[in-house]
Design a protein around this motif. Structure first.
Motif, PDB file in Angstrom:
ATOM      1  N   UNK B  24     -13.973 -18.428 -32.944  1.00  9.22           N
ATOM      2  CA  UNK B  24     -15.002 -17.407 -32.779  1.00  9.22           C
ATOM      3  C   UNK B  24     -15.822 -17.227 -34.051  1.00  9.22           C
ATOM      4  N   UNK B  25     -16.921 -16.498 -33.934  1.00  6.82           N
ATOM      5  CA  UNK B  25     -17.798 -16.306 -35.097  1.00  6.82           C
ATOM      6  C   UNK B  25     -17.032 -15.670 -36.248  1.00  6.82           C
ATOM      7  N   UNK B  26     -16.170 -14.744 -35.902  1.00  3.34           N
ATOM      8  CA  UNK B  26     -15.363 -14.060 -36.921  1.00  3.34           C
ATOM      9  C   UNK B  26     -14.565 -15.053 -37.762  1.00  3.34           C
ATOM     10  N   UNK B  95     -23.501 -18.820 -26.672  1.00  5.15           N
ATOM     11  CA  UNK B  95     -23.738 -17.394 -26.895  1.00  5.15           C
ATOM     12  C   UNK B  95     -24.472 -17.158 -28.215  1.00  5.15           C
ATOM     13  N   UNK B 100     -27.784 -14.032 -29.722  1.00  7.37           N
ATOM     14  CA  UNK B 100     -27.228 -13.896 -31.072  1.00  7.37           C
ATOM     15  C   UNK B 100     -26.832 -12.475 -31.447  1.00  7.37           C
ATOM     16  N   UNK B 101     -27.139 -11.486 -30.597  1.00  7.93           N
ATOM     17  CA  UNK B 101     -26.848 -10.127 -31.018  1.00  7.93           C
ATOM     18  C   UNK B 101     -27.651  -9.800 -32.256  1.00  7.93           C
ATOM     19  N   UNK B 103     -26.352  -9.481 -35.328  1.00  4.93           N
ATOM     20  CA  UNK B 103     -25.734  -9.939 -36.568  1.00  4.93           C
ATOM     21  C   UNK B 103     -26.186 -11.325 -36.988  1.00  4.93           C
TER      22      UNK B 103
END
Lengths: 179, 179
Positions: B24-26, B95, B100-101, B103
């Motif tokens: 994930x991005x995190x 996604x 991209x939301x 952030x």
DNA sequence: ACCTGAACACCGTTCAAGT
DNA sequence: ACCTGAACACCGTTCAAGT
């Protein structure tokens, strides 16, 4: 000796919601929330399990409010417009709820159902009960996709966005309407 | 005395892309990327300006690959299926690129244009040149919305997702096709 | 010319100690 | 019973010092 409560879960969630819009998800830090409710960060853990859970509560609150706005709407164009208005008013909440990415906790299913119910009702009236679910998903996917791209700036380059929205609404509604 | 280069920007971006899907991005931290390319985190800053820029490079690379896949496709159903296949293969990248939301840095505009070109070409053939842009946006919004909701698990509760996809493709294509 | 350890400012989170 | 400072493990990022 008991200490009086200096804040509430409700205040924390509302503060986080406001921070979400002004600072983005990144800006919703425990310290920023704590400062705004007049407490130190560790105290937040008396009311909320974790930052992830706090974000989830914000998502659930936002989805509830969206569901409330959609509640009485019967016209499919008005339904789509109401969804879009919510996206414009609270863009960060809209993105959080509709495309949480992999990071943010999704709102738990029950909160989505209230919003789905309105869309399903309108779709059923248009497409008939047999195609209601598919029609609802088609309408929702288009609207959510459109508004998401609009908020992301994907449409920034040229063209009349409002015209594209109206074009889309008209065509989608016609496409899912029973002959 | 010069030190030999132990990695390259390309290797860093590809490693970050792989990490994006698995963690994930995190999980795309400078330390995790550095470890996988055999270097310490500070060394990454010789090749990339910041973590945000690295994520943007991942988004741009993913969008380029998507554009390549869409390049020769002429059939609208196949175009939609290709987009969906990409989403299934690389959900996190999809996604990141498509929603991209607030952030993540959006891929810069030029990378979107290549992908848009294919969709615009197909839409123009269907809807005619006058409505091409609106038709392309309608098709794209629906597909991106649908795939995004699918990946988010919004559709998890009941119903045949494949059937909803086919229903949607057929209706949308019909809706934007010139009589 | 690239790489590194050390350092800084920031996170989320835990916990013993205060009232 | 709630609140707090201090601490811990982690980030991203900078930079002087190594080779």
């Amino acid at each position: 000796m008991p200490t009086p409560e200096r804040t509430t879960l409700d205040e924390i969630v509302h503060t986080a919601s406001a921070l979400l819009e002004t600072e983005g998800v990144q800006g919703v830090t425990m310290q920023a929330v704590a400062e705004r409710v007049g407490v130190r960060a560790p105290s937040l853990y008396k009311r909320v399990h974790s930052r992830d859970r706090l974000i989830q509560l914000v998502a659930e609150g936002s989805l509830s409010e969206l569901a409330r706005r959609l509640e009485g709407v019967d016209d499919p164009r008005l339904l789509a417009d109401t969804l879009r208005a919510f996206g414009h008013e609270r863009p960060a909440a809209f993105q959080l709820v509709m495309s949480p990415g992999a990071e943010a906790q999704t709102a738990s299913a029950q909160f989505g159902e209230a919003a789905s119910a309105s869309i399903l009702r309108v779709a059923s009236a248009l497409a008939g009960p047999d195609d209601a679910l598919e029609a609802a998903r088609t309408l929702t996917a288009w609207a959510v996709g459109f508004i998401g791209m609009e908020l992301n700036g994907t449409f920034k380059l040229g063209g009349d966005v409002q015209a594209a929205w109206e074009f889309g609404v008209a065509r989608i509604v016609a496409a899912i309407t029973l002959d």
